[in-house]
Design an enzyme around this catalytic site. Sequence first.
Site, mmCIF file in Angstrom:
data_model
loop_
_atom_site.group_PDB
_atom_site.id
_atom_site.type_symbol
_atom_site.label_atom_id
_atom_site.label_comp_id
_atom_site.label_asym_id
_atom_site.label_seq_id
_atom_site.Cartn_x
_atom_site.Cartn_y
_atom_site.Cartn_z
ATOM 1 N N LYS A 101 6.144 1.370 13.774
ATOM 2 C CA LYS A 101 6.599 1.609 14.946
ATOM 3 C C LYS A 101 7.225 3.094 15.069
ATOM 4 O O LYS A 101 6.678 4.192 14.697
ATOM 5 C CB LYS A 101 7.639 0.537 15.391
ATOM 6 C CG LYS A 101 7.046 -0.806 15.348
ATOM 7 C CD LYS A 101 5.861 -1.113 16.025
ATOM 8 C CE LYS A 101 5.611 -2.717 16.383
ATOM 9 N NZ LYS A 101 5.108 -3.125 15.010
ATOM 10 N N ARG A 152 -0.163 -1.271 -9.081
ATOM 11 C CA ARG A 152 0.378 -2.215 -8.010
ATOM 12 C C ARG A 152 2.106 -2.195 -8.179
ATOM 13 O O ARG A 152 2.462 -3.026 -7.443
ATOM 14 C CB ARG A 152 -0.015 -3.434 -8.589
ATOM 15 C CG ARG A 152 0.238 -4.909 -7.600
ATOM 16 C CD ARG A 152 -0.760 -6.133 -7.853
ATOM 17 N NE ARG A 152 -0.913 -6.343 -8.952
ATOM 18 C CZ ARG A 152 -0.159 -7.170 -9.799
ATOM 19 N NH1 ARG A 152 0.950 -7.734 -9.586
ATOM 20 N NH2 ARG A 152 -0.949 -7.460 -11.180
ATOM 21 N N TYR A 179 10.883 -11.354 16.948
ATOM 22 C CA TYR A 179 9.567 -11.149 16.827
ATOM 23 C C TYR A 179 8.887 -12.494 16.332
ATOM 24 O O TYR A 179 9.355 -13.114 15.291
ATOM 25 C CB TYR A 179 9.184 -9.992 15.678
ATOM 26 C CG TYR A 179 7.742 -9.733 15.680
ATOM 27 C CD1 TYR A 179 7.025 -9.388 16.724
ATOM 28 C CD2 TYR A 179 7.287 -9.727 14.408
ATOM 29 C CE1 TYR A 179 5.635 -9.153 16.523
ATOM 30 C CE2 TYR A 179 5.952 -9.242 14.380
ATOM 31 C CZ TYR A 179 5.128 -9.045 15.552
ATOM 32 O OH TYR A 179 3.820 -8.526 15.112
#
Length: 373
Positions: free
Chosen positions: A196, A49, A102
């Site tokens: 994206k 992690r 956004y």
Amino acid sequence: MTDEWGDGTRAVRVGGPGHAPGDPFLPGPVFAGTYHLPGEPAGPYQYGRYANPTWTGLETAIGALEGAADTVTFASGMAAVSAVLLGLTGPGDVLVLPSDGYPATRTVGAHLAERGVEVRTVPTAGDELERALPGARLVWLETPSNPGLDVCDIRRIAELAHARGALVAVDNTLATPLGQLPLALGADISAASGTKALTGHSDVLLGYVACASAELADRVRSWRSLTGAVPGPMEAWLAHRSLSTLQLRVDRQGANALAVAEALLGRPEVADVRHPALKGDPSYDVATRVMRRFGCVVGFTLADADTARRFLGALELVADATSFGGVHSMAERRARWAGNDVAEGFVRFSAGCEDTADLVADVLRALDAASPG
């Protein structure tokens, strides 16, 4: 030699291994939740992690493209956004957010407001942004904004914000580091959704935060470790692999976007065509000062929702999908999602890598099909 290389060379070469005989050009993903760790904890890889060699390669590559002191990758763009907004502000702080950016970013801001953060939302373009700076702890910019494609002067805002003791973070998703370098313009953080254009194949969820200082990166990385918002090694490897074609993709996409925008300007049924590279666009003057490439997204408005639906349904080369930046062209009626202050007939169009003539012809034919009568 990295600083002397062009964009395409850096995109292909940064973050890769050396040239030892038998080494692959890009090592495969490392799947590890646990590492050998005898004695006291030491070394870069202690637990799955906290760090992973595949993340390290990608972070090195993105950091070189962004000009960052250090970079932290995340499981998604919103994980990256949340790490900055939640990790760097607290009760009593003032956070400035774009009102036209956004919607999910504003949703995070709403959660912070419930916990004692003063959130000021202002448009990306115009003077309200500068007036919102006094007392701010963190200023989040999204430029070009999604979906409206307004642009602000990062350098000027960063200078004003720093003079008032504020940090400046920029959502660089639409521009990519080949289109805009927020850190070189004075920002403290450049964050993006790698889902994206950075990865560009619509097959990866990823985010990153590139920092101008190692201290900021340490804080962001601690947040990632605490929340577990880590990228999968396969996703990180796919993203690193995709960087080698970044310049080729963004150049073709940008050229296609401008060609589509120019074609739309000649259509009487189309209003409010937006692309930062269009001369006469409200963002053009500022964009030419702060951007090197102008992105793949075009915005325009049709008469109403039904006309937009007919247009989208008539397209053959363009997918009706809610994203942008992929090699496949895609478009959507953005008002179908809550939180976007756009007209019912507003279309966000993301130009892909198809042949320009084919793409423009498809758009014009679909407009013909969508027009009444």
